[in-house]
Design an enzyme around this catalytic site. Structure first.
Site, short mmCIF file in Angstrom:
data_model
loop_
_atom_site.label_atom_id
_atom_site.label_comp_id
_atom_site.label_asym_id
_atom_site.label_seq_id
_atom_site.Cartn_x
_atom_site.Cartn_y
_atom_site.Cartn_z
N PRO A 35 0.86 -1.19 0.00
CA PRO A 35 0.00 0.00 0.00
C PRO A 35 0.89 1.23 0.00
O PRO A 35 1.80 1.34 0.82
CB PRO A 35 -0.76 -0.12 1.33
CG PRO A 35 0.06 -1.02 2.20
CD PRO A 35 0.85 -1.91 1.29
N CYS A 119 1.57 2.88 9.79
CA CYS A 119 1.86 4.23 9.28
C CYS A 119 2.53 5.08 10.38
O CYS A 119 1.99 5.23 11.47
CB CYS A 119 0.59 4.91 8.79
SG CYS A 119 0.95 6.53 8.11
C1 LIG Z 1 4.93 7.29 -0.48
C2 LIG Z 1 4.61 6.18 0.46
C3 LIG Z 1 3.31 5.93 0.83
C4 LIG Z 1 3.01 4.89 1.73
N1 LIG Z 1 1.70 4.66 2.06
C5 LIG Z 1 1.40 3.61 2.88
C6 LIG Z 1 0.06 3.28 3.18
O1 LIG Z 1 -0.89 3.93 2.72
N2 LIG Z 1 -0.17 2.22 4.01
C7 LIG Z 1 0.86 1.47 4.54
O2 LIG Z 1 0.61 0.52 5.28
N3 LIG Z 1 2.13 1.75 4.24
C8 LIG Z 1 2.43 2.78 3.42
N4 LIG Z 1 3.73 3.02 3.09
C9 LIG Z 1 4.77 2.07 3.55
C10 LIG Z 1 5.00 0.99 2.47
O3 LIG Z 1 3.85 0.20 2.29
C11 LIG Z 1 6.17 0.07 2.86
O4 LIG Z 1 5.88 -0.53 4.09
C12 LIG Z 1 7.48 0.83 2.98
O5 LIG Z 1 7.66 1.74 1.92
C13 LIG Z 1 8.68 -0.13 3.02
O6 LIG Z 1 8.70 -0.92 1.85
P1 LIG Z 1 9.67 -0.57 0.59
O7 LIG Z 1 11.06 -0.44 1.12
O8 LIG Z 1 9.50 -1.73 -0.34
O9 LIG Z 1 9.19 0.72 0.02
C14 LIG Z 1 4.05 4.07 2.24
C15 LIG Z 1 5.36 4.33 1.86
C16 LIG Z 1 5.67 5.35 0.99
C17 LIG Z 1 7.10 5.57 0.57
#
Ligand SMILES: Cc1cc2nc3c(=O)[nH]c(=O)nc-3n(C[C@H](O)[C@H](O)[C@H](O)COP(=O)(O)O)c2cc1C
Length: 345
Positions: A35, A119
């Site tokens: 997400p 979050c």
């Molecule tokens: C721009 C942005 C928006 C995000 N929005 C959400 C969200 O709406 N809900 C959520 O559970 N995590 C959210 N996250 C966290 C991501 O789902 C994820 O846990 C985090 O980016 C780590 O994973 P990654 O290293 O693959 O990006 C968000 C992260 C980013 C960078």
């Protein structure tokens, strides 16, 4: 590309089950789209699913907005016409409202309801929502219980390792989650206080995996096939979730899925393929948001598509300064055409 893994670790992974079953939902891949507020909207989910059928997560939606039926919450929970299972993510702090919002999302066609306990944003935490709930396991349990009892589709939870290094309570919360009927858990390997700092801790996720019998998904800093294999090995998780690395690379999840299934390293898309991918994505954005918001919301995606390719600055300058969809489309065409001879980047 981590070619070294194609024969050894790739072959090892071929022997592993590559689908995950969550209640009545069978997910044909172990690689999920995270997400991402402002990013994992319907156009992006559809674009990602062109490369394989993954479980994709909606942007986080506040339960109060669903109940009030705001325009934005309706748009965020538009699911019609999508392939593959979709988890719609709910945030909130009021157990009854969370349950009611979940019912509405079930009616709109969600395959899974995911609860946000991760979050870290101050504005969310201030309302005792998101990762703030990792500090109040009694309330977190009431929320999970209410949502589980309100819907007949599976309910899952996404959390961090804990609030800070002194309170790494993801295993404890996961045990409570399983007890009330949560059917899958995703762990982002950072604490709330880390926000996005430092490296995600994949080893810690093994503590959650050891604590529960339901599927556990590992998340944080997975950028390629090599990371995917290392993360699965270190965490012992059943699957992985990818967020930021998919930005501008919607093919990444499909490529990693293929690699985990059969050890094959899929070639990166050519510039011709990227051109039609970017144009399709742009059209989906116009359709989903309308012309003005569609153009504005596309800009970040187009910038990501152009990253590292010759002429990206000029391209971005054009698309960031026009509200004419024909100018945007023509800029996309010209940008990728002028780079057609570049084989791979
Ligand atoms: C721009 C942005 C928006 C995000 N929005 C959400 C969200 O709406 N809900 C959520 O559970 N995590 C959210 N996250 C966290 C991501 O789902 C994820 O846990 C985090 O980016 C780590 O994973 P990654 O290293 O693959 O990006 C968000 C992260 C980013 C960078």
């Amino acid at each position: 590309m981590p070619i070294i893994y194609a024969n050894d670790i790739g072959a090892y992974f071929m022997s592993v089950n590559n689908s995950i079953t969550v209640g009545n939902v069978t997910i044909p891949s172990r690689v999920f789209l995270a997400p991402l507020s402002g990013i994992s909207d319907q156009p992006f989910r559809k674009t990602v699913n062109k490369y394989s059928t993954n479980l994709t997560y909606s942007e986080m939606i506040a339960s109060a907005e669903i109940i009030r039926c705001t325009k934005q919450s309706k748009r965020k929970s538009t699911l019609l016409g999508e392939e593959g299972p979709i988890a719609v993510q709910l945030a909130g702090t009021e157990p009854y409202l969370m349950g009611e919002a979940a019912k509405i999302l079930e009616d709109r066609g969600a395959s899974i309801i995911d609860i946000n306990f991760g979050c870290p944003a101050k504005s969310v935490v201030k309302k005792l929502s998101g990762s703030a709930l990792m500090r109040d396991l009694t309330l977190a349990t009431k929320i999970m219980d209410s949502v589980v009892k309100s819907v007949s589709i599976p309910v899952t939870v996404k959390m961090r390792m804990g609030w800070d290094n002194e309170t790494l309570n993801a295993p404890e919360l996961s045990i409570l989650a399983e007890e009330v009927g949560i059917q899958m858990i995703t762990v982002h390997g950072r604490t709330r206080c880390q926000f996005f700092k430092d490296q995600a801790n994949w080893k810690f996720i093994r503590e959650v995996k050891k604590s529960v019998g339901i599927p556990v998904i590992a998340n944080g800093d997975i950028k390629n096939c090599e990371d995917a294999v290392n993360c699965l090995t270190e965490s012992g998780a059943d699957g992985i979730m990818i967020g930021r690395a998919s930005q501008g690379r919607p093919w990444l999840l499909g490529h990693i899925s293929q690699f985990l299934k059969n050890g094959v390293i899929v070639p990166l898309p050519t510039m011709v393929e990227r051109k039609s991918l970017a144009i399709n994505h742009f059209h989906e954005m116009l359709h989903h948001y309308g012309i003005e918001s569609g153009i504005r919301n596309s800009r970040k995606h187009m910038a990501w598509y152009s990253r590292g390719i010759s002429g990206a600055n000029v391209f971005r300058n054009i698309i960031n300064n026009t509200m004419d969809p024909f100018v945007v489309r023509s800029a996309i065409e010209k940008f990728f055409q002028s780079n057609e001879r570049i084989f791979r980047i």
